[in-house]
Design a protein around this motif. Structure first.
Motif, short mmCIF file in Angstrom:
data_model
loop_
_atom_site.label_atom_id
_atom_site.label_comp_id
_atom_site.label_asym_id
_atom_site.label_seq_id
_atom_site.Cartn_x
_atom_site.Cartn_y
_atom_site.Cartn_z
N GLY A 257 43.76 110.00 52.29
CA GLY A 257 44.67 111.01 51.78
C GLY A 257 44.00 112.03 50.89
O GLY A 257 44.61 113.01 50.50
N ARG A 258 42.73 111.83 50.58
CA ARG A 258 42.02 112.79 49.73
C ARG A 258 41.48 113.95 50.53
O ARG A 258 41.11 114.97 49.98
CB ARG A 258 40.87 112.10 49.02
CG ARG A 258 41.31 111.02 48.06
CD ARG A 258 40.13 110.38 47.43
NE ARG A 258 39.47 109.53 48.40
CZ ARG A 258 38.31 108.95 48.22
NH1 ARG A 258 37.68 109.13 47.11
NH2 ARG A 258 37.79 108.19 49.14
N ARG A 259 41.41 113.82 51.84
CA ARG A 259 40.77 114.85 52.66
C ARG A 259 41.78 115.85 53.20
O ARG A 259 41.67 116.32 54.31
CB ARG A 259 40.01 114.21 53.80
CG ARG A 259 38.91 113.32 53.30
CD ARG A 259 38.07 112.80 54.41
NE ARG A 259 37.62 113.83 55.29
CZ ARG A 259 36.45 114.45 55.20
NH1 ARG A 259 35.65 114.17 54.22
NH2 ARG A 259 36.10 115.36 56.09
N ALA A 260 42.76 116.19 52.40
CA ALA A 260 43.77 117.14 52.83
C ALA A 260 43.35 118.57 52.51
O ALA A 260 44.14 119.38 52.09
CB ALA A 260 45.10 116.82 52.16
N GLY A 261 42.08 118.86 52.68
CA GLY A 261 41.59 120.21 52.41
C GLY A 261 42.12 121.20 53.42
O GLY A 261 42.53 120.86 54.52
N THR A 262 42.13 122.45 53.04
CA THR A 262 42.63 123.49 53.93
C THR A 262 41.46 124.12 54.67
O THR A 262 40.33 124.13 54.18
CB THR A 262 43.38 124.57 53.14
OG1 THR A 262 42.48 125.13 52.17
CG2 THR A 262 44.58 123.97 52.43
N SER A 263 41.75 124.62 55.83
CA SER A 263 40.72 125.33 56.59
C SER A 263 41.22 126.73 56.88
O SER A 263 42.43 126.97 57.00
CB SER A 263 40.42 124.59 57.90
OG SER A 263 41.54 124.59 58.74
N GLU A 264 40.29 127.64 56.94
CA GLU A 264 40.65 129.02 57.26
C GLU A 264 39.67 129.55 58.30
O GLU A 264 38.55 129.06 58.41
CB GLU A 264 40.63 129.90 56.00
CG GLU A 264 39.23 130.13 55.44
CD GLU A 264 39.24 131.11 54.28
OE1 GLU A 264 39.30 132.33 54.54
OE2 GLU A 264 39.18 130.64 53.15
N GLU A 265 40.14 130.50 59.05
CA GLU A 265 39.28 131.13 60.06
C GLU A 265 39.01 132.56 59.64
O GLU A 265 39.91 133.27 59.19
CB GLU A 265 39.97 131.12 61.43
CG GLU A 265 40.02 129.75 62.04
CD GLU A 265 40.41 129.80 63.50
OE1 GLU A 265 40.02 130.75 64.19
OE2 GLU A 265 41.10 128.87 63.94
N ARG A 266 37.76 132.95 59.76
CA ARG A 266 37.38 134.33 59.49
C ARG A 266 36.08 134.64 60.21
O ARG A 266 35.40 133.74 60.70
CB ARG A 266 37.29 134.62 58.00
CG ARG A 266 36.17 133.91 57.30
CD ARG A 266 36.13 134.31 55.85
NE ARG A 266 35.07 133.57 55.19
CZ ARG A 266 34.82 133.65 53.92
NH1 ARG A 266 35.54 134.41 53.15
NH2 ARG A 266 33.84 132.96 53.40
N ASP A 267 35.74 135.91 60.25
CA ASP A 267 34.50 136.33 60.89
C ASP A 267 33.37 136.34 59.86
O ASP A 267 33.56 136.77 58.72
CB ASP A 267 34.65 137.73 61.49
CG ASP A 267 35.55 137.74 62.71
OD1 ASP A 267 35.67 136.67 63.33
OD2 ASP A 267 36.12 138.79 63.02
N VAL A 268 32.22 135.83 60.27
CA VAL A 268 31.03 135.83 59.42
C VAL A 268 29.88 136.44 60.21
O VAL A 268 29.91 136.51 61.44
CB VAL A 268 30.65 134.41 58.96
CG1 VAL A 268 31.74 133.81 58.09
CG2 VAL A 268 30.35 133.50 60.14
N VAL A 269 28.87 136.88 59.50
CA VAL A 269 27.67 137.42 60.15
C VAL A 269 26.68 136.28 60.27
O VAL A 269 26.25 135.69 59.27
CB VAL A 269 27.07 138.59 59.35
CG1 VAL A 269 25.79 139.06 60.00
CG2 VAL A 269 28.08 139.71 59.25
N PHE A 270 26.32 135.96 61.50
CA PHE A 270 25.41 134.86 61.78
C PHE A 270 24.49 135.31 62.90
O PHE A 270 24.96 135.78 63.94
CB PHE A 270 26.20 133.61 62.18
CG PHE A 270 25.37 132.38 62.33
CD1 PHE A 270 24.91 131.70 61.20
CD2 PHE A 270 25.03 131.89 63.57
CE1 PHE A 270 24.14 130.56 61.33
CE2 PHE A 270 24.27 130.75 63.71
CZ PHE A 270 23.82 130.08 62.58
N GLU A 271 23.17 135.16 62.70
CA GLU A 271 22.16 135.64 63.66
C GLU A 271 22.38 137.11 63.99
O GLU A 271 22.35 137.52 65.14
CB GLU A 271 22.18 134.78 64.92
CG GLU A 271 21.77 133.35 64.69
CD GLU A 271 21.81 132.51 65.96
OE1 GLU A 271 22.41 132.95 66.97
OE2 GLU A 271 21.24 131.42 65.93
#
Length: 159
Positions: free
Chosen positions: A115-129
């Protein structure tokens, strides 16, 4: 049919297991149970895996993170841990498995370790390579979608 007396009933231990995979991974309790049985059977053989009697009780998995409770006979906790470490993929998706703790009851296992791993996730664009790519950000982890699937990164890779 009469119940067994308390001193003859089987004693169980419950392992709290945290799961991590790519954000687009999709599997359910049955897939995880099947892979756990195969891992135990390959590691200990038929009689050894039956002696541990590994059963997945509660299971939740979404957005690449999840948790479950695995039941094993008392004294077979080490076998259960060994079988869990042999899991590398579930339903074709790579999976990371971490045993958070062991308890004598399901309730204590869920209250103490899960129950501790109820973290939120978000999607966004990042610059990679040198390209802008979609990414899923969970806590300090970043999973960047590449041409061949996801690539794991950390916040420090972008700063």
């Amino acid at each position: 049919m009469k119940h067994l007396p308390k001193h003859l009933q089987p004693r169980w231990r419950y392992l709290a297991v945290e799961l991590e995979s790519w954000p687009d991974a999709s599997f359910d309790r049955g897939d995880f149970q099947r892979e756990l049985w195969y891992a135990a059977q390959n590691l200990f053989g038929d009689s050894g895996s039956a002696a541990a009697d590994l059963t997945v009780l509660s299971f939740s998995f979404a957005d690449g993170e999840g948790e479950t409770v695995v039941r094993a006979y008392r004294g077979a906790e080490d076998r259960a841990r060994a079988a869990l470490t042999c899991l590398s993929t579930v339903n074709g998706s790579p999976v990371g498995v971490r045993v958070a703790g062991v308890s004598g009851t399901v309730r204590a296992c869920e209250e103490r370790y899960l129950g501790r791993r109820a973290g939120t996730s978000e999607e966004r664009d990042v610059v990679f390579e040198d390209e802008s790519r979609p990414a899923v950000i969970r806590d300090s982890r970043v999973d960047v979608r590449g041409a061949d699937g996801f690539v794991g990164a950390a916040q420090l890779d972008f700063e």
